[in-house]
Motif scaffolding. Structure first.
Motif, PDB file in Angstrom:
ATOM      1  N   ILE A  70     -65.998 -22.307 -20.650  1.00  0.00           N
ATOM      2  CA  ILE A  70     -64.726 -21.706 -21.067  1.00  0.00           C
ATOM      3  C   ILE A  70     -63.725 -21.706 -19.917  1.00  0.00           C
ATOM      4  O   ILE A  70     -62.569 -22.099 -20.092  1.00  0.00           O
ATOM      5  N   PHE A  76     -59.350 -25.623 -26.439  1.00  0.00           N
ATOM      6  CA  PHE A  76     -60.541 -25.367 -27.235  1.00  0.00           C
ATOM      7  C   PHE A  76     -60.373 -25.868 -28.656  1.00  0.00           C
ATOM      8  O   PHE A  76     -59.278 -25.819 -29.215  1.00  0.00           O
ATOM      9  N   THR A  95     -68.264 -16.141 -29.638  1.00  0.00           N
ATOM     10  CA  THR A  95     -66.951 -15.932 -29.022  1.00  0.00           C
ATOM     11  C   THR A  95     -66.778 -14.501 -28.540  1.00  0.00           C
ATOM     12  O   THR A  95     -66.130 -14.266 -27.519  1.00  0.00           O
ATOM     13  N   GLU A 101     -61.950 -14.692 -20.288  1.00  0.00           N
ATOM     14  CA  GLU A 101     -62.233 -16.104 -19.982  1.00  0.00           C
ATOM     15  C   GLU A 101     -61.421 -17.046 -20.863  1.00  0.00           C
ATOM     16  O   GLU A 101     -61.153 -18.188 -20.473  1.00  0.00           O
ATOM     17  N   TRP A 102     -61.033 -16.603 -22.057  1.00  0.00           N
ATOM     18  CA  TRP A 102     -60.291 -17.452 -23.002  1.00  0.00           C
ATOM     19  C   TRP A 102     -58.794 -17.512 -22.713  1.00  0.00           C
ATOM     20  O   TRP A 102     -58.108 -18.419 -23.183  1.00  0.00           O
ATOM     21  N   ALA A 107     -55.896 -23.178 -28.511  1.00  0.00           N
ATOM     22  CA  ALA A 107     -57.043 -23.418 -29.382  1.00  0.00           C
ATOM     23  C   ALA A 107     -56.569 -24.135 -30.636  1.00  0.00           C
ATOM     24  O   ALA A 107     -55.484 -23.856 -31.150  1.00  0.00           O
ATOM     25  N   LEU A 130     -58.326 -15.690 -32.768  1.00  0.00           N
ATOM     26  CA  LEU A 130     -58.083 -16.421 -31.520  1.00  0.00           C
ATOM     27  C   LEU A 130     -56.827 -15.935 -30.823  1.00  0.00           C
ATOM     28  O   LEU A 130     -56.777 -15.871 -29.588  1.00  0.00           O
ATOM     29  N   MET A 133     -57.672 -13.008 -28.972  1.00  0.00           N
ATOM     30  CA  MET A 133     -58.500 -13.346 -27.812  1.00  0.00           C
ATOM     31  C   MET A 133     -57.686 -14.014 -26.700  1.00  0.00           C
ATOM     32  O   MET A 133     -58.256 -14.542 -25.747  1.00  0.00           O
ATOM     33  N   MET A 135     -55.378 -16.604 -26.841  1.00  0.00           N
ATOM     34  CA  MET A 135     -55.090 -18.026 -26.923  1.00  0.00           C
ATOM     35  C   MET A 135     -53.873 -18.290 -27.806  1.00  0.00           C
ATOM     36  O   MET A 135     -53.592 -17.533 -28.724  1.00  0.00           O
TER      37      MET A 135
END
Length: 194
Positions: A70, A76, A95, A101-102, A107, A130, A133, A135
């Motif tokens: 990641i 991603f 996930t 880390e993302w 994505a 996502l 998270m 992204m």
């Protein structure tokens, strides 16, 4: 670009693995470096402790390997099967073991199902997940219906669903690469705000 493809089915007869392998292979053929992360192979337990909750160097080895993938990725791809109009539990569990880390990378969502809706209901859930998270989610999804008949024994796309996939992949890949290049350039100029 360094692309990480994440796949999450634990089912015995996993039709989506051919899709994940096709995507990884196609990005590699386009000149990208690719890591394919299969939740079943990683086999993390149901979420108890996130990666960040372990003292440095004490996370399980499989979790440490995924964290490294990641952190090194420029973008991603989430290969998102649809389970009862929702997300695959295996991919979601994988996930959820990570968060910061993302951050600050794009994505793309490659949804699938056996039926004609091609996993788009799962894709809609993943867009929100996502984004939460950290992204940016690209606007060009890649939806594959009839996943169980879209690849031949060599893994090549076949039939009308496979043909549609092969036609749409280049635009999907170019969209992710554009955002990955933009985010990489911005990160090299300026640290993220948090």
């Amino acid at each position: 670009m360094q692309i990480a493809v994440f796949y999450g089915s634990y089912r015995r007869d996993r039709n989506g693995i051919a899709y994940a392998q096709y995507l990884a292979r196609s990005f590699a053929e386009g000149g990208d470096s690719v890591d394919l992360v299969d939740a079943q192979e990683v086999d993390l337990p149901m979420l108890d402790r996130m990666y960040k909750e372990y003292p440095a160097g004490e996370a399980p080895e499989s979790m440490e390997k995924v964290a490294s993938v990641i952190r090194n990725a420029d973008g991603f791809v989430f290969v998102a099967g649809e389970y009862n109009w929702g997300v695959q539990p295996g991919l979601k569990n994988l996930t959820d073991h990570f968060l910061e880390e993302w951050f600050w990378r794009p994505a793309a969502i490659a949804s699938y199902s056996a039926g004609p809706f091609a996993g788009v209901r799962s894709m809609m859930h993943w867009r929100a997940i996502l984004g939460e998270m950290g992204m940016v989610v690209t606007s060009m999804p890649l939806a594959l219906g009839g996943v169980h008949k879209a690849f031949d024994e060599t893994g090549a796309p076949t039939g009308s669903d496979g043909d549609r996939l092969a036609r749409n992949f280049p635009k999907f890949a170019d969209d992710l690469r554009w955002w990955a290049e933009a985010a990489k350039a911005q990160r090299s100029r300026k640290d993220p705000p948090y």
